[in-house]
Design a protein around this motif. Structure first.
Motif, PDB file in Angstrom:
ATOM      1  N   ALA A  67       0.856  -1.190   0.000  1.00  0.00           N
ATOM      2  CA  ALA A  67       0.000   0.000   0.000  1.00  0.00           C
ATOM      3  C   ALA A  67       0.886   1.231   0.000  1.00  0.00           C
ATOM      4  O   ALA A  67       1.907   1.269   0.687  1.00  0.00           O
ATOM      5  CB  ALA A  67      -0.910   0.008   1.222  1.00  0.00           C
ATOM      6  N   THR A  68       0.475   2.231  -0.766  1.00  0.00           N
ATOM      7  CA  THR A  68       1.187   3.502  -0.837  1.00  0.00           C
ATOM      8  C   THR A  68       0.171   4.615  -0.631  1.00  0.00           C
ATOM      9  O   THR A  68      -0.873   4.638  -1.295  1.00  0.00           O
ATOM     10  CB  THR A  68       1.884   3.677  -2.200  1.00  0.00           C
ATOM     11  OG1 THR A  68       2.754   2.555  -2.416  1.00  0.00           O
ATOM     12  CG2 THR A  68       2.683   4.963  -2.250  1.00  0.00           C
ATOM     13  N   LEU A  69       0.469   5.517   0.290  1.00  0.00           N
ATOM     14  CA  LEU A  69      -0.403   6.649   0.582  1.00  0.00           C
ATOM     15  C   LEU A  69       0.175   7.905  -0.039  1.00  0.00           C
ATOM     16  O   LEU A  69       1.350   8.228   0.165  1.00  0.00           O
ATOM     17  CB  LEU A  69      -0.537   6.831   2.099  1.00  0.00           C
ATOM     18  CG  LEU A  69      -1.291   8.064   2.575  1.00  0.00           C
ATOM     19  CD1 LEU A  69      -2.743   8.035   2.112  1.00  0.00           C
ATOM     20  CD2 LEU A  69      -1.207   8.180   4.098  1.00  0.00           C
ATOM     21  N   LEU A  70      -0.651   8.617  -0.818  1.00  0.00           N
ATOM     22  CA  LEU A  70      -0.289   9.919  -1.369  1.00  0.00           C
ATOM     23  C   LEU A  70      -1.162  10.949  -0.655  1.00  0.00           C
ATOM     24  O   LEU A  70      -2.389  10.926  -0.784  1.00  0.00           O
ATOM     25  CB  LEU A  70      -0.555   9.968  -2.872  1.00  0.00           C
ATOM     26  CG  LEU A  70       0.041   8.820  -3.695  1.00  0.00           C
ATOM     27  CD1 LEU A  70      -0.525   8.818  -5.092  1.00  0.00           C
ATOM     28  CD2 LEU A  70       1.539   8.923  -3.717  1.00  0.00           C
ATOM     29  N   SER A  71      -0.538  11.805   0.144  1.00  0.00           N
ATOM     30  CA  SER A  71      -1.296  12.779   0.921  1.00  0.00           C
ATOM     31  C   SER A  71      -0.384  13.932   1.327  1.00  0.00           C
ATOM     32  O   SER A  71       0.770  13.701   1.695  1.00  0.00           O
ATOM     33  CB  SER A  71      -1.877  12.113   2.173  1.00  0.00           C
ATOM     34  OG  SER A  71      -2.622  13.015   2.935  1.00  0.00           O
ATOM     35  N   GLY A  72      -0.908  15.142   1.262  1.00  0.00           N
ATOM     36  CA  GLY A  72      -0.128  16.307   1.681  1.00  0.00           C
ATOM     37  C   GLY A  72       1.150  16.491   0.902  1.00  0.00           C
ATOM     38  O   GLY A  72       2.145  16.978   1.443  1.00  0.00           O
ATOM     39  N   GLY A  73       1.161  16.090  -0.371  1.00  0.00           N
ATOM     40  CA  GLY A  73       2.348  16.227  -1.199  1.00  0.00           C
ATOM     41  C   GLY A  73       3.426  15.183  -0.916  1.00  0.00           C
ATOM     42  O   GLY A  73       4.520  15.277  -1.447  1.00  0.00           O
ATOM     43  N   LYS A  74       3.124  14.202  -0.069  1.00  0.00           N
ATOM     44  CA  LYS A  74       4.092  13.161   0.281  1.00  0.00           C
ATOM     45  C   LYS A  74       3.608  11.797  -0.190  1.00  0.00           C
ATOM     46  O   LYS A  74       2.417  11.515  -0.227  1.00  0.00           O
ATOM     47  CB  LYS A  74       4.302  13.105   1.786  1.00  0.00           C
ATOM     48  CG  LYS A  74       4.904  14.356   2.378  1.00  0.00           C
ATOM     49  CD  LYS A  74       5.080  14.223   3.871  1.00  0.00           C
ATOM     50  CE  LYS A  74       5.622  15.502   4.467  1.00  0.00           C
ATOM     51  NZ  LYS A  74       5.736  15.414   5.917  1.00  0.00           N
ATOM     52  N   THR A  75       4.583  10.941  -0.527  1.00  0.00           N
ATOM     53  CA  THR A  75       4.310   9.552  -0.872  1.00  0.00           C
ATOM     54  C   THR A  75       4.902   8.687   0.224  1.00  0.00           C
ATOM     55  O   THR A  75       6.089   8.799   0.525  1.00  0.00           O
ATOM     56  CB  THR A  75       4.957   9.189  -2.227  1.00  0.00           C
ATOM     57  OG1 THR A  75       4.424  10.061  -3.224  1.00  0.00           O
ATOM     58  CG2 THR A  75       4.694   7.752  -2.607  1.00  0.00           C
ATOM     59  N   THR A  76       4.059   7.845   0.840  1.00  0.00           N
ATOM     60  CA  THR A  76       4.499   7.035   1.966  1.00  0.00           C
ATOM     61  C   THR A  76       4.102   5.585   1.762  1.00  0.00           C
ATOM     62  O   THR A  76       2.928   5.299   1.487  1.00  0.00           O
ATOM     63  CB  THR A  76       3.839   7.538   3.275  1.00  0.00           C
ATOM     64  OG1 THR A  76       4.074   8.943   3.403  1.00  0.00           O
ATOM     65  CG2 THR A  76       4.378   6.812   4.485  1.00  0.00           C
ATOM     66  N   ALA A  77       5.082   4.680   1.907  1.00  0.00           N
ATOM     67  CA  ALA A  77       4.763   3.250   1.899  1.00  0.00           C
ATOM     68  C   ALA A  77       4.090   2.929   3.236  1.00  0.00           C
ATOM     69  O   ALA A  77       4.585   3.307   4.298  1.00  0.00           O
ATOM     70  CB  ALA A  77       6.034   2.421   1.735  1.00  0.00           C
ATOM     71  N   VAL A  78       2.952   2.262   3.168  1.00  0.00           N
ATOM     72  CA  VAL A  78       2.197   1.928   4.371  1.00  0.00           C
ATOM     73  C   VAL A  78       2.278   0.418   4.593  1.00  0.00           C
ATOM     74  O   VAL A  78       1.852  -0.349   3.734  1.00  0.00           O
ATOM     75  CB  VAL A  78       0.718   2.349   4.239  1.00  0.00           C
ATOM     76  CG1 VAL A  78      -0.069   1.969   5.476  1.00  0.00           C
ATOM     77  CG2 VAL A  78       0.602   3.834   3.954  1.00  0.00           C
ATOM     78  N   PRO A  79       2.825  -0.016   5.728  1.00  0.00           N
ATOM     79  CA  PRO A  79       2.858  -1.454   5.997  1.00  0.00           C
ATOM     80  C   PRO A  79       1.436  -2.001   6.148  1.00  0.00           C
ATOM     81  O   PRO A  79       0.614  -1.404   6.836  1.00  0.00           O
ATOM     82  CB  PRO A  79       3.608  -1.556   7.330  1.00  0.00           C
ATOM     83  CG  PRO A  79       4.257  -0.229   7.546  1.00  0.00           C
ATOM     84  CD  PRO A  79       3.459   0.768   6.774  1.00  0.00           C
ATOM     85  N   ILE A  80       1.149  -3.103   5.465  1.00  0.00           N
ATOM     86  CA  ILE A  80      -0.145  -3.760   5.624  1.00  0.00           C
ATOM     87  C   ILE A  80       0.084  -5.229   5.956  1.00  0.00           C
ATOM     88  O   ILE A  80       1.062  -5.827   5.505  1.00  0.00           O
ATOM     89  CB  ILE A  80      -1.062  -3.604   4.395  1.00  0.00           C
ATOM     90  CG1 ILE A  80      -0.379  -4.079   3.112  1.00  0.00           C
ATOM     91  CG2 ILE A  80      -1.559  -2.189   4.254  1.00  0.00           C
ATOM     92  CD1 ILE A  80      -1.291  -4.035   1.892  1.00  0.00           C
ATOM     93  N   THR A  81      -0.805  -5.759   6.763  1.00  0.00           N
ATOM     94  CA  THR A  81      -0.706  -7.161   7.170  1.00  0.00           C
ATOM     95  C   THR A  81      -2.050  -7.843   6.967  1.00  0.00           C
ATOM     96  O   THR A  81      -3.098  -7.193   6.963  1.00  0.00           O
ATOM     97  CB  THR A  81      -0.306  -7.283   8.655  1.00  0.00           C
ATOM     98  OG1 THR A  81      -1.276  -6.593   9.454  1.00  0.00           O
ATOM     99  CG2 THR A  81       1.067  -6.702   8.921  1.00  0.00           C
ATOM    100  N   ALA A  82      -2.000  -9.158   6.815  1.00  0.00           N
ATOM    101  CA  ALA A  82      -3.226  -9.951   6.710  1.00  0.00           C
ATOM    102  C   ALA A  82      -3.714 -10.199   8.136  1.00  0.00           C
ATOM    103  O   ALA A  82      -3.188 -11.043   8.848  1.00  0.00           O
ATOM    104  CB  ALA A  82      -2.958 -11.254   5.986  1.00  0.00           C
ATOM    105  N   SER A  83      -4.704  -9.414   8.565  1.00  0.00           N
ATOM    106  CA  SER A  83      -5.202  -9.542   9.935  1.00  0.00           C
ATOM    107  C   SER A  83      -6.129 -10.739  10.082  1.00  0.00           C
ATOM    108  O   SER A  83      -6.199 -11.357  11.136  1.00  0.00           O
ATOM    109  CB  SER A  83      -5.916  -8.269  10.371  1.00  0.00           C
ATOM    110  OG  SER A  83      -6.968  -7.957   9.493  1.00  0.00           O
ATOM    111  N   LYS A  84      -6.860 -11.062   9.029  1.00  0.00           N
ATOM    112  CA  LYS A  84      -7.728 -12.243   8.942  1.00  0.00           C
ATOM    113  C   LYS A  84      -7.702 -12.672   7.487  1.00  0.00           C
ATOM    114  O   LYS A  84      -7.295 -11.905   6.616  1.00  0.00           O
ATOM    115  CB  LYS A  84      -9.168 -11.903   9.320  1.00  0.00           C
ATOM    116  CG  LYS A  84      -9.393 -11.517  10.750  1.00  0.00           C
ATOM    117  CD  LYS A  84     -10.871 -11.226  10.974  1.00  0.00           C
ATOM    118  CE  LYS A  84     -11.104 -10.700  12.372  1.00  0.00           C
ATOM    119  NZ  LYS A  84     -12.495 -10.291  12.577  1.00  0.00           N
TER     120      LYS A  84
END
Length: 130
Positions: A67-84
């Motif tokens: 997952a990658t978040l684009l917000s406020g002029g920034k690009t951030t890799a977002v850690p995601i996990t399989a919760s279920k």
């Protein structure tokens, strides 16, 4: 029960529901062989993955998910996990104007990319895109 009592009960119910905190926000999308739901909970977001044809849960115990978040002029890799099984979870919940990009590589399926944004219509709402 008298009509006046029923009206009072109904009015109290309407006031209670309107004063309740906002429910989780949800967006829906179809991409490749998937039907997906992006749901914002209080402290996290969840990407629910279903088979497009059967609406069955997709096994997320194996594979690669980003997952990658684009917000406020920034690009951030977002850690995601399989919760279920079938649910990928990440933090933080985006605010303001945002775009969330997902890459889903589940075993036995073609890889797909998904793009959710704050301008998309939420489930049951008209589009807010400009």
């Amino acid at each position: 029960m008298r009509i006046s009592t029923l009206k009072a009960v109904f009015a109290a119910l309407v006031l209670t529901l309107s004063a309740s905190p906002a429910l989780a926000q949800q967006w829906d999308m179809t991409a490749g062989s998937y039907h997906t739901h992006l749901i914002f909970q209080k402290d996290r977001f969840e990407l629910h993955l279903h088979d497009k044809a059967t609406h069955g849960i997709v096994d997320t115990s194996k594979g690669r998910y980003t997952a990658t978040l684009l917000s406020g002029g920034k690009t951030t890799a977002v850690p995601i996990t399989a919760s279920k099984s079938g649910i990928l979870t990440g933090r933080p919940v985006p605010t303001g104007d945002w775009v969330l990009l997902f890459r889903v590589e589940a075993p036995g399926r073609a890889p797909v990319q998904m793009r959710y944004s704050s301008g998309m219509a939420r489930s049951g709402q008209k589009s807010e895109q400009k």
